[in-house]
Design an enzyme around this catalytic site. Structure first.
Site, PDB file in Angstrom:
ATOM      1  N   GLU A 120      -7.324  16.209  -0.389  1.00  0.00           N
ATOM      2  CA  GLU A 120      -7.030  15.675   0.678  1.00  0.00           C
ATOM      3  C   GLU A 120      -6.796  14.170   0.319  1.00  0.00           C
ATOM      4  OE1 GLU A 120     -10.362  16.017   3.275  1.00  0.00           O
ATOM      5  OE2 GLU A 120     -10.054  18.084   3.613  1.00  0.00           O
ATOM      6  N   LYS A 122      -8.291  10.423  -0.138  1.00  0.00           N
ATOM      7  CA  LYS A 122      -9.367   9.748   0.036  1.00  0.00           C
ATOM      8  C   LYS A 122      -9.102   8.351   0.742  1.00  0.00           C
ATOM      9  CE  LYS A 122     -13.599   8.245  -2.280  1.00  0.00           C
ATOM     10  NZ  LYS A 122     -13.519   7.179  -1.660  1.00  0.00           N
ATOM     11  N   ASP A 124      -9.864   4.873   2.394  1.00  0.00           N
ATOM     12  CA  ASP A 124     -10.758   3.890   1.777  1.00  0.00           C
ATOM     13  C   ASP A 124     -11.078   3.041   3.117  1.00  0.00           C
ATOM     14  OD1 ASP A 124     -11.987   2.606   0.156  1.00  0.00           O
ATOM     15  OD2 ASP A 124     -10.444   1.281  -0.460  1.00  0.00           O
ATOM     16  N   TYR A 231     -12.404  14.674   8.637  1.00  0.00           N
ATOM     17  CA  TYR A 231     -12.212  15.293   7.641  1.00  0.00           C
ATOM     18  C   TYR A 231     -13.310  16.335   7.252  1.00  0.00           C
ATOM     19  CZ  TYR A 231     -14.724  11.407   5.664  1.00  0.00           C
ATOM     20  OH  TYR A 231     -15.605  10.354   5.363  1.00  0.00           O
ATOM     21  N   LYS A 317     -10.514   9.284  -8.499  1.00  0.00           N
ATOM     22  CA  LYS A 317     -10.030   7.907  -8.038  1.00  0.00           C
ATOM     23  C   LYS A 317      -9.001   7.325  -8.891  1.00  0.00           C
ATOM     24  CE  LYS A 317     -13.005   5.356  -6.257  1.00  0.00           C
ATOM     25  NZ  LYS A 317     -14.435   4.579  -5.806  1.00  0.00           N
ATOM     26  N   CYS A 411      -4.166 -34.113   2.630  1.00  0.00           N
ATOM     27  CA  CYS A 411      -3.444 -33.084   2.872  1.00  0.00           C
ATOM     28  C   CYS A 411      -1.946 -33.203   1.826  1.00  0.00           C
ATOM     29  CB  CYS A 411      -2.910 -32.946   4.278  1.00  0.00           C
ATOM     30  SG  CYS A 411      -1.841 -31.766   4.814  1.00  0.00           S
ATOM     31  N   CYS A 414       0.783 -34.732   4.611  1.00  0.00           N
ATOM     32  CA  CYS A 414       1.064 -35.437   5.314  1.00  0.00           C
ATOM     33  C   CYS A 414      -0.232 -36.720   4.813  1.00  0.00           C
ATOM     34  CB  CYS A 414       0.747 -35.337   6.955  1.00  0.00           C
ATOM     35  SG  CYS A 414      -1.000 -34.654   7.219  1.00  0.00           S
ATOM     36  N   CYS A 429      -6.592 -29.905   7.593  1.00  0.00           N
ATOM     37  CA  CYS A 429      -5.945 -31.191   8.060  1.00  0.00           C
ATOM     38  C   CYS A 429      -5.871 -31.330   9.480  1.00  0.00           C
ATOM     39  CB  CYS A 429      -4.531 -31.148   7.423  1.00  0.00           C
ATOM     40  SG  CYS A 429      -3.313 -32.188   8.314  1.00  0.00           S
ATOM     41  N   CYS A 434       1.188 -32.916  11.638  1.00  0.00           N
ATOM     42  CA  CYS A 434       1.575 -32.652  10.076  1.00  0.00           C
ATOM     43  C   CYS A 434       2.865 -31.627  10.078  1.00  0.00           C
ATOM     44  CB  CYS A 434       0.434 -32.080   9.497  1.00  0.00           C
ATOM     45  SG  CYS A 434       0.541 -31.146   7.924  1.00  0.00           S
TER      46      CYS A 434
HETATM   47  S1  IVH Z   1     -15.531  14.521   2.139  1.00  0.00           S
HETATM   48  C1  IVH Z   1     -20.008  15.760   1.430  1.00  0.00           C
HETATM   49  N1  IVH Z   1     -13.161  13.651   2.400  1.00  0.00           N
HETATM   50  O1  IVH Z   1     -15.312   8.807   0.604  1.00  0.00           O
HETATM   51  C2  IVH Z   1     -18.756  15.091   1.443  1.00  0.00           C
HETATM   52  N2  IVH Z   1     -14.806  12.125   2.150  1.00  0.00           N
HETATM   53  O2  IVH Z   1     -16.523   8.126  -1.748  1.00  0.00           O
HETATM   54  C3  IVH Z   1     -18.271  14.148   2.554  1.00  0.00           C
HETATM   55  N3  IVH Z   1     -13.781   9.790   2.412  1.00  0.00           N
HETATM   56  O3  IVH Z   1     -18.523   9.210   1.719  1.00  0.00           O
HETATM   57  C4  IVH Z   1     -17.063  13.667   2.483  1.00  0.00           C
HETATM   58  N4  IVH Z   1     -11.705  10.237   2.569  1.00  0.00           N
HETATM   59  O4  IVH Z   1     -16.870   8.319   3.370  1.00  0.00           O
HETATM   60  C5  IVH Z   1     -14.371  13.509   2.253  1.00  0.00           C
HETATM   61  N5  IVH Z   1     -10.766  13.231   3.028  1.00  0.00           N
HETATM   62  C6  IVH Z   1     -12.090  12.996   2.768  1.00  0.00           C
HETATM   63  C7  IVH Z   1     -12.459  11.463   2.633  1.00  0.00           C
HETATM   64  C8  IVH Z   1     -13.570  10.965   2.278  1.00  0.00           C
HETATM   65  C9  IVH Z   1     -12.552   9.394   2.392  1.00  0.00           C
HETATM   66  C10 IVH Z   1     -14.973   8.826   1.809  1.00  0.00           C
HETATM   67  C11 IVH Z   1     -16.092   9.178   2.699  1.00  0.00           C
HETATM   68  C12 IVH Z   1     -17.309   9.702   1.426  1.00  0.00           C
HETATM   69  C13 IVH Z   1     -16.632   8.666   0.562  1.00  0.00           C
HETATM   70  C14 IVH Z   1     -16.948   8.902  -0.815  1.00  0.00           C
END
Ligand code: IVH
Length: 677
Positions: A120, A122, A124, A231, A317, A411, A414, A429, A434
């Site tokens: 999946e 990840k 942010d 998720y 990552k 500025c 101006c 400013c 301006c």
């Molecule tokens: S599973 C026990 N799935 O990334 C596992 N986490 O750096 C629970 N995150 O704490 C997390 N996308 O806040 C999971 N597809 C995904 C995610 C995900 C983002 C975040 C989540 C986690 C953090 C870890």
């Protein structure tokens, strides 16, 4: 000669390093989780953690009686605490293919077979648990320290894409876990508005999401446009035998989820990671890696968890993309509210798929903190994947005579002396005349999110200003076709096109005009709130701060800002001018526009172009009356709207026997049912 160190002294140095690393990491954790304001990049933070882990692994006796490592703590005093029904863990992570392969092998060894992993994106953002009882959302918690979290239900209720009720569960408690995020477009918009208001911008969308969850005013949180993706499930997931079943159930309950791809074996997984690494730029939110999760829930149980993270999942990552280049100069840019932003002029450099020539330096403090000098080699990173940020200076590469940047006192446009108001980080400013401020105010007024005058782009505005045809946005509605047509690079046709795109702006919904006025702290969401409560400009122009504050969603800063704006004689005069120029300063009650027998619940397709209105305008007006517009003609369409020069949709509609509507009929329908939008 260098003498070998005594064993005791080596130990002492190691202990000292461990202590310093722990201290430093705790400080970054506090900034990252507690304040949503990290001081270093994720890559640098992870390097610190890895160094600490490897020291402790090599010298376990130095680890002593210390507590097992805990996930970062985001709890804050002012929130009610609640315990998670099941601990909320984080993920182990790696940047390295070899470590990823080792992880996969470790899981396979424990299983004694090949294992299906779900991959999946990840996301942010900030982790969140939603707790349902008998299918109803009862509260929402941040991760906190993993055992207990902050109750942020009020802010979570502002998330639009969240089901408050789920069908399948009765008689029990259920934890749905996922990520709260701010989409990229919203992030850019909110940061732009923040900078215009004189506040420091958010470093990335994750900080914005995490910070917004911890706002004390839920209406302020609402303006942050938070979204959620589910998720995992915590408590209550006993009946599922695989993660894909969990994802299916979440989808069935109307939670937004990401697609989980199944893959087994390192090479298939690696190939998929490569593909996702490219397609992630198309997501509307930031991702910083791929999460690999064991699909089989029994195997998950067998593998178990460590203190901070489960053994059945890992995050691979993506290394943030970085590039080095030279800081050629620093230029000051003046925004529409007079906020001055320093911009780095860089030697062009290729970074994450584009050529970067500029990067914002945010404010004077930032330049000082980084000790940036003209001629320095700087490290750029794409923060939040889209905006290049200067993350470090290579001081070892500093040329002789690199020039210390002295922040100008005046500025650049101006020459008015710059000031810092109250606790603002930005210089401003204060001269309302301006030139760049005038330009940007007009551009904001005409922008898509405000009055939506699409022929009035930055170059056109510059030209109109240069030739003295406009000075303020009210002048837009005084433009004269003849004078316009005489401008260089214009001609009659373009002049008419410009006037045609201006005319409908007079009848835009009131919130658009209010937003377009550029009142500090009044974005589109706040403008909509105001108009809902006071549906005419006259009614809120005379409101006191107290009355404004009584409006759900308006805080003290916003109330003061609105009040001050309308106290100003020039602004009151401007509103009077707009009214006399025929702009709509009243909101039409919703009932006359929302429900409509001709449009409500009907599906349309459009072919050809129209002299009377822009296509987007037509679509918006149909949607405002409860209709929808489809891109293709099919049997599901109720009617085809035909303008000049229709294409292949017309014969297709005729073939399918779909009613065809011309402009005359359309205009009659619209006029029978009230004004546009
Ligand atoms: S599973 C026990 N799935 O990334 C596992 N986490 O750096 C629970 N995150 O704490 C997390 N996308 O806040 C999971 N597809 C995904 C995610 C995900 C983002 C975040 C989540 C986690 C953090 C870890």
């Amino acid at each position: 000669m260098v003498l070998p160190l005594e064993e005791d002294s080596v130990e002492e140095l190691l202990l000292e390093e461990i202590f310093l690393l722990e201290w430093e990491i705790a400080d970054h954790d506090r900034r990252y989780y507690g304040e949503a304001d990290p001081a270093i990049s994720d890559g640098d933070y992870d390097a610190l953690r890895r160094r600490l882990d490897s020291l402790l692994a090599q010298h376990p006796h130095l680890a002593g009686e210390r507590e097992p490592r805990k996930v970062g703590d985001d709890r804050r005093e002012k929130f009610q605490k609640r315990r998670h029904l099941l601990p909320m863990r984080s993920l182990s992570n790696t940047y390295n293919a070899e470590e990823l392969e080792q992880f996969i092998h470790r899981v396979e060894r424990a299983a004694g077979r090949e294992v299906d992993f779900v991959l999946e994106p990840k996301i942010d953002g900030a982790a969140l648990t939603l707790v349902f009882r008998d299918g109803e959302l009862i509260y929402a918690l941040t991760r906190g320290n993993g055992e207990e979290g902050d109750d942020v239900t009020a802010n979570v209720l502002t998330i639009k894409n969240l089901p408050m009720k789920i069908s399948a569960v009765s008689g029990g408690m259920l934890e749905v876990r996922g990520e709260v995020y701010v989409g990229r477009e919203d992030f850019l918009r909110i940061n732009g508005e923040r900078e215009a208001d004189g506040f420091g911008p958010f470093a990335n969308a994750r900080n914005l999401a995490a910070g917004s969850l911890k706002l004390l005013s839920s209406s302020a949180a609402a303006s942050r446009c938070l979204r959620f993706i589910a998720y995992e499930m915590g408590f209550g997931d006993g009946s599922f035998s695989s993660h894909t079943e969990v994802l299916d159930a979440l989808r069935l309950w109307n939670f937004p989820t990401n697609e989980g791809r199944i893959a087994r074996g390192f090479s298939a997984i690696w190939e998929h990671i490569g593909r996702l690494g490219t397609s992630r730029r198309d997501y509307p939110f930031d991702t910083d890696g791929i999460v690999l999760k064991v699909n089989d829930r029994k195997l998950r149980e067998k593998l178990g968890s460590q203190a901070a993270a489960p053994r059945w999942a890992i995050a691979y990552k993506f290394s943030p993309e970085r590039a080095e280049t030279v800081l050629e100069d620093i230029r000051l840019q003046v925004g529409r509210t007079g906020v001055v932003t320093p911009v780095a002029e860089l030697s062009p450099v290729h970074l994450a798929g584009s050529t970067v020539r500029h990067a914002t330096l945010h404010n004077a403090d930032e330049i000082m903190r980084k000790d940036l000098r003209i001629g320095d080699t700087v490290v750029l990173e794409k923060a939040g994947e889209i905006i290049p940020a200067v993350v470090a200076v290579r001081k070892e590469k500093r040329p002789m005579g690199a020039v210390v940047y002295v922040y100008p006192g005046n500025c650049p446009a101006c020459s008015t002396p710059l000031v810092r108001i109250g606790g603002e980080v930005a210089h401003r400013c204060l001269n309302p005349d301006c030139p760049p401020q005038i330009h940007r105010r007009i551009a904001h007024f005409a922008s898509r999110g405000a009055m939506d005058i699409n022929s009035l782009g930055p170059q056109r505005i510059e030209q109109l200003l240069q030739f003295g045809l406009i000075r303020h946005f009210s002048d837009i509605f005084r433009l004269d076709g003849e004078r316009l047509a005489n401008l260089p690079r214009m001609g009659e046709k373009s002049a008419q096109k410009l006037l045609d795109s201006i005319a409908p702006a007079k009848r835009r919904p009131l919130w658009r005009l209010l937003h377009g006025l550029g009142i500090p702290h009044v974005g589109a969401e706040t403008a909509k709130l105001l108009v809902k409560k006071w549906p005419s400009m006259n009614s809120f122009m005379s409101l006191g701060e107290e009355e404004l504050l009584a409006c759900e969603g308006i805080g003290a800063i916003v109330a003061a800002s609105i009040f001050n704006f309308f106290q100003d004689d020039d602004n009151r005069r401007l509103i009077g001018e707009l009214a006399s120029l025929g702009l709509r300063l009243e909101e039409i009650p919703e009932t006359t526009t929302a429900e409509s027998s001709h449009f409500s619940g009907k599906k349309f397709a459009i072919s050809g172009s129209f002299k009377e209105f822009a296509r987007e305008e037509l679509i918006r007006s149909i949607e405002a009356r409860g209709g929808t517009v489809r891109s293709a003609v099919s049997v599901k369409i109720d009617a085809l709207i035909v303008g000049d020069g229709p294409g292949s949709k017309l014969p297709e509609a005729e073939r399918l026997g779909i009613p065809i509507i011309g402009v005359d009929v359309l205009l009659r329908w619209f006029s029978a049912e009230g004004p546009w939008e």
